[in-house]
Design an enzyme around this catalytic site. Structure first.
Site, mmCIF file in Angstrom:
data_model
loop_
_atom_site.group_PDB
_atom_site.id
_atom_site.type_symbol
_atom_site.label_atom_id
_atom_site.label_comp_id
_atom_site.label_asym_id
_atom_site.label_seq_id
_atom_site.Cartn_x
_atom_site.Cartn_y
_atom_site.Cartn_z
ATOM 1 N N CYS A 2 42.031 32.828 30.326
ATOM 2 C CA CYS A 2 42.098 32.035 29.108
ATOM 3 C C CYS A 2 43.207 31.006 29.266
ATOM 4 O O CYS A 2 43.921 30.983 30.273
ATOM 5 C CB CYS A 2 42.384 32.918 27.894
ATOM 6 N N GLY A 31 38.746 27.790 29.237
ATOM 7 C CA GLY A 31 37.975 28.592 28.307
ATOM 8 C C GLY A 31 37.153 27.730 27.373
ATOM 9 O O GLY A 31 37.679 26.803 26.758
ATOM 10 N N ASN A 106 46.522 35.794 27.641
ATOM 11 C CA ASN A 106 45.651 35.487 28.769
ATOM 12 C C ASN A 106 45.755 36.635 29.762
ATOM 13 O O ASN A 106 46.831 36.915 30.280
ATOM 14 C CB ASN A 106 46.083 34.179 29.441
ATOM 15 N N GLY A 107 44.642 37.319 30.018
ATOM 16 C CA GLY A 107 44.671 38.418 30.962
ATOM 17 C C GLY A 107 43.828 39.577 30.501
ATOM 18 O O GLY A 107 42.929 39.433 29.675
ATOM 19 N N TYR A 273 39.539 28.580 42.140
ATOM 20 C CA TYR A 273 38.554 28.078 41.175
ATOM 21 C C TYR A 273 39.129 27.637 39.834
ATOM 22 O O TYR A 273 38.827 26.556 39.346
ATOM 23 C CB TYR A 273 37.497 29.157 40.932
#
Length: 541
Positions: A2, A31, A106-107, A273
């Site tokens: 995220c 996101g 985030n995670g 990526y």
């Protein structure tokens, strides 16, 4: 994966939402499932806008931003991981006790069931969604409540975080905001998920901003960018003190190594990526690392096809956009022709982060179109950043053949992905991975290519380390390739994580009997959007 942001502007009459909204647009690649923002205004009131969709869908209305009052706030871009795609999962999350906390994460946690049991049986706190982010918030809030004080200080926050670190396992980077107090940013003890902090000089003093990637800060004029370290928390208070350099009053910044770093191991998939190429994360230029990946992959092409590779490959074609840097460097290194054979429709989102295999498959051809003149009668080497489920790769290979390619070789800048990704990427089910329990030849047949060529894991690690200016980064989280995770997750935990993806209703949006999506527009008790005419609010120009 995220995107998270946090901002405190020095101007007490300023609007943090201006920088936060621009930052959300810059970080949109992290996101596309949901977006949200919470700001803190006079009297410590929180103001919120969040919902499903792209940033423009959530914040694009002419009056949406006017209700986001206050000179500090946090924001979030959601990519679906644990939990569903319902509006109720959009962040930031909020709890009113203690002190009023808004939280963005985030995670992914790997011991969520144990944490939920603690919240239920010991802390007696209610968790309203399936999101592990809400669990993490409530663990932090429960420990902070143990201070039992009317007003807290930095030491109280560090103490609560220290206890939270001791209980929560996984990869996470977080920003939190306490009503009328300030914002804080922190990372897990391995530094798996990224977080940076920067400052910006203004006539009112220094503004401060947290972001998942440095590109957000650089585009908004923030400098002195530094990484938040593994196990570190940095608190930025609204309260100001005179700067010894300028004499102006700046927000008070307090960093603390809350727990010792267990390692410094960024998720290597960020460089393959996720991250934008113009970001620098943990001392590594994403762009330069991808160039190095192209050179390393070139060696694998020669190894796979032999010294006569030039007679076997007519053209190198990247899959836009992420693999372009690597593909061009590979082509130049090997002396091969390079062409943009696929044209990307920029109005279709990243297919990898779309929820659901069928949705991803439908969107590949909507996103890419093959230029027949670059494929007809040629042997083509297609270069992509990775091969995950094989859905996109199979469609791309077929598109090349439909455009007239005689042979299609497919090269991946990443090694075969054969294992779960457990720290915030939607790869939990190994059965979805095309490389799981398959040889290279079997993968080639599965995606319809004449040959698949993969990067070696050691080469990928060296490609990133060669471009690293941070001497503390000597390893990466590579469990998705090796099956060995930096936090030491056992097989039972992996099985539980995989099983959680198949619970009834997982990944589905709650609907009524009539099929209408059910989700509260606002969090209970937030002072949302009912201030028309009282303030000018935030304006983006």
């Amino acid at each position: 994966m995220c995107g998270i942001l946090g901002c405190v502007v020095a101007n007490p009459e300023g609007f943090a939402c201006a920088d936060l909204s621009e930052g959300l647009y810059i970080a949109q690649h992290r996101g596309q499932d949901a977006a949200g923002m919470v700001t803190c205004g006079p009297r410590g009131r929180f103001y919120q806008v969040k919902g499903n969709g792209m940033v423009a869908n959530v914040f694009g209305g002419p009056t949406v931003m006017q209700g986001l009052i206050g000179n500090m706030g946090i924001a979030h871009l959601r990519y679906p991981t644990a939990g569903s795609s319902a509006n109720s999962e959009a962040q930031p999350f909020y709890v009113n006790s203690p002190y009023g906390i808004s939280f963005a994460h985030n995670g992914n946690l790997v011991n969520t069931p144990e944490l939920k049991a603690y919240l239920d049986q010991t802390a007696h706190r209610h968790v309203n969604t399936d999101s592990d982010s809400e669990v993490l918030l409530n663990i932090f809030a429960s420990f902070l409540a143990d201070t039992d004080k009317v007003r807290i200080n930095e030491e109280d926050l560090f103490t609560a975080l220290g206890r939270m670190y001791g209980m929560c396992a996984g990869g996470y980077a977080c920003v939190a905001m306490l009503a009328g107090f300030g914002i804080l940013g922190f990372r897990d003890p391995h530094g798996i998920r990224p977080l940076v902090l920067g400052s910006r000089e203004t006539r009112f003093g220094k503004d401060y901003m947290f972001a998942s990637e440095s590109v957000v800060l650089s585009q908004l004029g923030y400098t002195d960018v530094r990484d938040v370290l593994p196990g570190e928390c940095i608190i930025v208070r609204q309260r100001k003190q005179p700067s010894p350099e300028t004499g102006r009053f700046d927000p008070v910044v307090t960093p603390r190594q809350v727990v010792p770093a267990q390692s410094y191991s960024p998720d290597i998939f960020e460089y393959v990526y996720f991250a934008r190429p113009d970001s620098i994360m943990d001392g590594i230029s994403v762009y330069r690392s991808r160039l190095a990946m192209g050179i390393k992959l070139a060696g694998q092409v020669v190894k796979a096809l032999g010294p006569e590779y030039k007679s076997l490959i007519d053209v190198v074609v990247p899959v836009p956009d992420t693999s372009r840097n690597s593909a061009l460097e590979l082509a130049q290194y090997l002396g091969l022709n390079y062409k943009e054979g696929f044209i990307k429709n920029r109005y279709v989102g990243r297919t990898f982060i779309m929820p659901g295999q069928q949705v991803r498959r439908q969107n590949v051809r909507r996103k890419l179109n093959a230029q027949a003149q670059e494929f007809r009668g040629k042997s083509v080497l297609i270069v992509d950043d990775s091969i995950v489920r094989g859905t996109t790769s199979k469609e791309i290979v077929q598109m090349a053949r439909d455009a007239g390619a005689v042979k299609v070789y497919f090269a991946s800048c990443a090694p075969p992905i054969r294992h779960n990704h457990i720290y915030g990427i939607d790869l939990a089910d190994r059965a979805d991975l095309v490389a799981h329990d398959r040889t290279h030849d079997e993968i080639s047949r599965a995606i319809g290519a004449d040959k698949v060529i993969y990067q070696e894991l050691d080469d990928l690690v060296h490609a990133c380390l060669e471009e690293c200016s941070n001497p503390n980064v000597t390893t990466f989280e590579v469990g998705v390739f090796s099956g060995t995770y930096i936090s030491g997750v056992d097989s039972d935990t992996l099985d539980k994580l995989e099983a959680s993806r198949h619970r009834p209703g997982a990944g589905k949006v709650a609907k009524s009997d009539s099929g209408i999506e059910q989700a509260a527009m606002d969090d209970v008790a937030l002072y949302n959007g009912h201030v028309g005419g009282l303030h000018d609010g935030c304006k983006r120009g």
